[in-house]
Design a protein around this motif. Structure first.
Motif, mmCIF file in Angstrom:
data_model
loop_
_atom_site.group_PDB
_atom_site.id
_atom_site.type_symbol
_atom_site.label_atom_id
_atom_site.label_comp_id
_atom_site.label_asym_id
_atom_site.label_seq_id
_atom_site.Cartn_x
_atom_site.Cartn_y
_atom_site.Cartn_z
ATOM 1 N N GLU A 1 12.728 6.501 4.814
ATOM 2 C CA GLU A 1 11.750 7.284 5.557
ATOM 3 C C GLU A 1 10.425 6.536 5.610
ATOM 4 O OE1 GLU A 1 11.582 11.019 3.548
ATOM 5 O OE2 GLU A 1 13.548 11.691 4.280
ATOM 6 N N GLY A 2 9.537 7.024 6.441
ATOM 7 C CA GLY A 2 8.222 6.411 6.546
ATOM 8 C C GLY A 2 7.995 5.792 7.908
ATOM 9 N N THR A 3 7.122 4.802 7.947
ATOM 10 C CA THR A 3 6.801 4.120 9.199
ATOM 11 C C THR A 3 7.946 3.201 9.614
ATOM 12 O OG1 THR A 3 5.776 2.237 8.074
ATOM 13 C CG2 THR A 3 4.368 4.156 8.532
ATOM 14 N N GLU A 4 7.861 2.704 10.820
ATOM 15 C CA GLU A 4 8.873 1.764 11.291
ATOM 16 C C GLU A 4 8.903 0.516 10.405
ATOM 17 O OE1 GLU A 4 11.010 2.237 14.393
ATOM 18 O OE2 GLU A 4 10.475 4.081 13.321
ATOM 19 N N ALA A 5 7.738 0.078 9.949
ATOM 20 C CA ALA A 5 7.683 -1.097 9.073
ATOM 21 C C ALA A 5 8.358 -0.823 7.734
ATOM 22 C CB ALA A 5 6.222 -1.500 8.849
ATOM 23 N N GLN A 6 8.169 0.378 7.205
ATOM 24 C CA GLN A 6 8.799 0.740 5.931
ATOM 25 C C GLN A 6 10.314 0.832 6.075
ATOM 26 O OE1 GLN A 6 6.381 4.268 5.366
ATOM 27 N NE2 GLN A 6 5.326 3.342 3.606
ATOM 28 N N LYS A 7 10.764 1.372 7.190
ATOM 29 C CA LYS A 7 12.206 1.450 7.430
ATOM 30 C C LYS A 7 12.808 0.059 7.589
ATOM 31 C CE LYS A 7 11.979 5.981 9.702
ATOM 32 N NZ LYS A 7 12.176 6.720 10.973
ATOM 33 N N SER A 8 12.099 -0.788 8.320
ATOM 34 C CA SER A 8 12.583 -2.160 8.497
ATOM 35 C C SER A 8 12.668 -2.887 7.162
ATOM 36 C CB SER A 8 11.647 -2.912 9.443
ATOM 37 O OG SER A 8 12.045 -4.261 9.589
#
Length: 279
Positions: free
Chosen positions: A228-235
């Motif tokens: 979960e989280g921002t797109e950067a965190q998911k990536s």
């Protein structure tokens, strides 16, 4: 000693207690909480407590506390004593009678024949972790291994983040797709030398035994799809999963397969499951 074995066999003679024991064997060397066991086998907590108590009392299962949770695992020395007693009593210690019944292509002489080894990675969705493992092994040691992956309940397509990570790492993604495990169970399917589960849910599922008695292990890790989280965190979660699997794959391909017997090889692949991520 004989009375202990009688009690152990009687305990395992109950279908649900046997299911618990088989689940813990599949997850060895991991230990599981009662909650995870109950969820995997759909057993009421009160009933499960009774079953776990019986298995622990017979010396087949261990119990240890971690924080507020009780964790359960197979007590391998207890299982070994049960098998040894059966061998000495029922078979009168004659290997020509009993050991021949459990012989495999890994017993005697070199552990592995001189050919490519077939390796299957199993997950639930076959959209990220198992696809990573298949792709990494093919890229790092495709001259020694044929790599495959499948899901017990596969997704319709690869996860976009997984697809992106593989492309960025220079993998050929043109032929990758999510596949059902049943594709590898027909008469035309390859015979596997190794079968690894890379997610807990797939390892918890009761599946038919694979033909040929492949070496198996559980290399579970967190599901990046659930990040979960921002797109950067998911990536980042997908990058970390890729790095952890690559670390394990490099350790696996470094094993001297031609010199290890089956027991040593099983211990080696189990140890790889405990390697820290190195991204």
């Amino acid at each position: 000693m004989e009375s202990d074995v009688v009690l152990q066999l009687a305990t395992l003679g109950h279908p649900q207690r046997l299911a618990i024991f088989r689940l813990l064997m599949r997850r060895t060397p991991d230990t599981l909480s009662a909650g995870e066991i109950a969820s995997a086998l759909h057993i009421k907590p009160s009933t499960l407590s009774s079953y776990l108590g019986a298995l622990t009392q017979t010396g087949l299962v261990t119990q240890r506390r971690k924080g507020t949770s009780l964790l359960y695992g197979v007590k391998l020395d207890g299982v070994q004593r049960m098998i040894d007693t059966l061998f000495l009593d029922c078979c009168r210690g004659r290997p020509d009678l009993c050991l021949s019944l459990t012989s495999s292509r890994f017993d005697g002489g070199p552990t592995m024949p001189d050919r490519k080894f077939n390796v299957l990675f199993i997950c639930t969705g076959n959209s990220a972790r198992s696809i990573f493992a298949e792709s990494i092994l093919r890229k790092e040691a495709g001259d020694r291994f044929e790599a495959f992956s499948a899901g017990t309940r596969p997704s319709s397509e690869l996860h976009p983040f997984a697809f992106s990570v593989l492309k960025d790492k220079g993998h050929d993604v043109s032929a990758l797709r999510a596949k059902n495990i049943n594709e590898f169970r027909g008469t035309d399917a390859p015979e596997f030398d190794f079968v690894f589960t890379v997610c807990d849910q797939a390892a918890n599922e009761e599946c038919p035994a694979w033909t040929g008695q492949p070496i198996s292990a559980h290399w579970g890790m967190p599901d990046p799809v659930k990040a979960e989280g921002t797109e950067a965190q998911k990536s980042l979660a997908f990058q970390q999963a890729y790095g952890a699997l690559r670390h394990r794959m490099l350790a696996f391909t470094a094993l001297p397969l031609e010199t290890l017997d089956r027991i040593s090889l099983q211990k080696a692949v189990d140890r790889i499951a405990g390697l820290p991520a190195d991204t």
